[in-house]
Design a protein around this motif. Sequence first.
Motif, PDB file in Angstrom:
ATOM      1  N   PRO A 100     -27.707  51.398  68.727  1.00 38.70           N
ATOM      2  CA  PRO A 100     -26.363  52.770  68.157  1.00 38.70           C
ATOM      3  C   PRO A 100     -25.795  51.363  66.064  1.00 38.70           C
ATOM      4  O   PRO A 100     -25.502  52.850  65.516  1.00 38.70           O
ATOM      5  CB  PRO A 100     -24.816  52.045  68.287  1.00 38.70           C
ATOM      6  N   LEU A 101     -25.324  50.948  66.785  1.00 42.57           N
ATOM      7  CA  LEU A 101     -25.414  49.840  65.316  1.00 42.57           C
ATOM      8  C   LEU A 101     -26.435  50.422  64.098  1.00 42.57           C
ATOM      9  O   LEU A 101     -25.691  50.524  62.167  1.00 42.57           O
ATOM     10  CB  LEU A 101     -24.932  48.169  64.936  1.00 42.57           C
ATOM     11  N   VAL A 102     -28.002  49.841  63.846  1.00 43.78           N
ATOM     12  CA  VAL A 102     -28.896  49.910  63.306  1.00 43.78           C
ATOM     13  C   VAL A 102     -28.831  51.999  62.733  1.00 43.78           C
ATOM     14  O   VAL A 102     -28.582  52.139  61.952  1.00 43.78           O
ATOM     15  CB  VAL A 102     -30.157  49.864  63.848  1.00 43.78           C
ATOM     16  N   GLU A 103     -28.379  52.487  63.517  1.00 45.63           N
ATOM     17  CA  GLU A 103     -28.471  53.855  63.801  1.00 45.63           C
ATOM     18  C   GLU A 103     -26.834  54.653  62.705  1.00 45.63           C
ATOM     19  O   GLU A 103     -27.093  55.580  61.263  1.00 45.63           O
ATOM     20  CB  GLU A 103     -28.224  54.937  64.681  1.00 45.63           C
ATOM     21  N   ALA A 104     -25.894  53.639  63.213  1.00 45.31           N
ATOM     22  CA  ALA A 104     -24.542  54.205  62.265  1.00 45.31           C
ATOM     23  C   ALA A 104     -25.017  54.104  60.824  1.00 45.31           C
ATOM     24  O   ALA A 104     -24.303  54.148  59.459  1.00 45.31           O
ATOM     25  CB  ALA A 104     -23.485  53.418  63.079  1.00 45.31           C
ATOM     26  N   ASN A 105     -25.398  52.365  60.703  1.00 41.12           N
ATOM     27  CA  ASN A 105     -26.258  52.216  58.928  1.00 41.12           C
ATOM     28  C   ASN A 105     -26.696  53.193  58.747  1.00 41.12           C
ATOM     29  O   ASN A 105     -26.519  53.198  57.533  1.00 41.12           O
ATOM     30  CB  ASN A 105     -26.311  50.705  59.306  1.00 41.12           C
ATOM     31  N   HIS A 106     -27.772  53.365  59.664  1.00 46.41           N
ATOM     32  CA  HIS A 106     -28.381  54.632  58.500  1.00 46.41           C
ATOM     33  C   HIS A 106     -27.829  55.586  58.319  1.00 46.41           C
ATOM     34  O   HIS A 106     -28.232  56.231  56.739  1.00 46.41           O
ATOM     35  CB  HIS A 106     -29.823  54.868  59.392  1.00 46.41           C
ATOM     36  N   LEU A 107     -27.030  56.075  59.241  1.00 43.35           N
ATOM     37  CA  LEU A 107     -26.435  57.877  58.729  1.00 43.35           C
ATOM     38  C   LEU A 107     -25.311  56.911  57.856  1.00 43.35           C
ATOM     39  O   LEU A 107     -25.340  58.207  56.902  1.00 43.35           O
ATOM     40  CB  LEU A 107     -25.907  58.083  60.062  1.00 43.35           C
ATOM     41  N   LEU A 108     -24.085  56.272  57.348  1.00 44.41           N
ATOM     42  CA  LEU A 108     -23.697  55.686  56.430  1.00 44.41           C
ATOM     43  C   LEU A 108     -24.310  55.823  55.210  1.00 44.41           C
ATOM     44  O   LEU A 108     -24.072  56.354  54.571  1.00 44.41           O
ATOM     45  CB  LEU A 108     -22.717  54.328  56.905  1.00 44.41           C
ATOM     46  N   HIS A 109     -25.237  55.558  55.203  1.00 45.00           N
ATOM     47  CA  HIS A 109     -26.235  54.731  54.164  1.00 45.00           C
ATOM     48  C   HIS A 109     -26.506  56.127  53.196  1.00 45.00           C
ATOM     49  O   HIS A 109     -26.276  56.643  52.208  1.00 45.00           O
ATOM     50  CB  HIS A 109     -27.289  53.656  54.224  1.00 45.00           C
ATOM     51  N   GLU A 110     -26.726  57.220  53.933  1.00 43.89           N
ATOM     52  CA  GLU A 110     -28.036  58.362  53.957  1.00 43.89           C
ATOM     53  C   GLU A 110     -27.053  59.206  52.804  1.00 43.89           C
ATOM     54  O   GLU A 110     -26.838  60.517  52.706  1.00 43.89           O
ATOM     55  CB  GLU A 110     -28.730  59.274  54.436  1.00 43.89           C
ATOM     56  N   SER A 111     -25.695  59.027  54.042  1.00 42.68           N
ATOM     57  CA  SER A 111     -24.558  60.161  53.532  1.00 42.68           C
ATOM     58  C   SER A 111     -23.152  59.576  52.424  1.00 42.68           C
ATOM     59  O   SER A 111     -22.212  60.614  52.712  1.00 42.68           O
ATOM     60  CB  SER A 111     -23.821  60.531  55.187  1.00 42.68           C
ATOM     61  N   ASP A 112     -23.208  58.489  52.262  1.00 44.47           N
ATOM     62  CA  ASP A 112     -21.465  57.556  51.625  1.00 44.47           C
ATOM     63  C   ASP A 112     -22.315  57.967  50.617  1.00 44.47           C
ATOM     64  O   ASP A 112     -22.559  57.204  49.658  1.00 44.47           O
ATOM     65  CB  ASP A 112     -21.664  56.399  52.613  1.00 44.47           C
ATOM     66  N   ARG A 113     -21.723  59.276  49.595  1.00 41.53           N
ATOM     67  CA  ARG A 113     -21.684  59.546  48.304  1.00 41.53           C
ATOM     68  C   ARG A 113     -21.346  58.243  46.873  1.00 41.53           C
ATOM     69  O   ARG A 113     -22.138  58.022  46.443  1.00 41.53           O
ATOM     70  CB  ARG A 113     -21.665  61.095  47.983  1.00 41.53           C
TER      71      ARG A 113
END
Length: 327
Positions: A277-290
């Motif tokens: 879950p942490l790996v995926e959360a990091n991924h989603l944050l990186h891709e969406s944190d403009r």
Amino acid sequence: MWRQALLLLLLLLGRGTQGKPSTDGSPHGQGRVHQAAPLSEAAHDDAHGNFQYDHEAFLGREVAKEFDQLSPEESQTRLGRIVDRMDQDGDGDGWVSLAELRAWIAHTQQRHIRDSVSAAWDTYDTDHDGRVGWEELRNATYGHYEPGEEFHDVEDAETYKKMLARDERRFQAADQDKDSVATREELTAFLHPEEFPHMRDIVIAETMEDLDKNMDGYVQVEEYIADLYSEEPGQEEPTWVQTEREQFRDFRDLNKDGRLDGSEVGHWVLPPAQDQPLVEANHLLHESDRDKDGRLSKAEILSNWNMFVGSQATNYGEDLTRHHDEL
């Protein structure tokens, strides 16, 4: 006999079993190992616009299927409500942090566990007060007995007494506030101890008790093999059994003393795992944190909604892309 059959049925339904694998050459030795399931079986292929892995990781597989049937507008509306809930379940500061995003993903991935507990709840909460006392759980599982009369009417009473004592010990470990009643979270820890760090010692202790037949505090290689394979007189030992002996020697016995102690058993049945879950959360944050401030606003998440949830429209677009590639 009817009471014994009922006890066995309740135990099987309530706690699951550790059945021995067959001896037909299929994979062996995994029945006791508790490994985290992948967040999704789909390929993680964002580069080609395929966000199915992210959808299933963020929503859970069944809910992801529901979102696939929604219009883009409804999908975004429901995602907005999820964003509000993530923040409210966290610190309520108007932003979704990495920790809040990770907690949400972990929550969705455990939905099947919560569903199984909900299905069992009414069986155990017999007085319907919203909690399950040890007496309720014991009576629902083993039947009502007067003190000193436990299992007087079933065969192999001593085995059931040991099972009862083991369940009571597990219940006490799950009952973190020590009030002898279980909340839904505590009952979840009782029924699924492998999911809770504070239940690790119980999982190890129960495994040791199952395997350590000579009760010397260790699991010898023959005890390990006996849990996997029942030797038949005159039958040649299958090849996979020799492989398991090598697994024991090379990977289970970490200190190479020829036996497994509690820590080695723990490393085997509850192996260290990546925090998916942490790996995926990091991924989603990186891709969406403009704005790259390390957190997500509701607007940032909704602007990247198709990665988080998708809908009929995104699936249709993916189908067109695949069709074009095939041409």
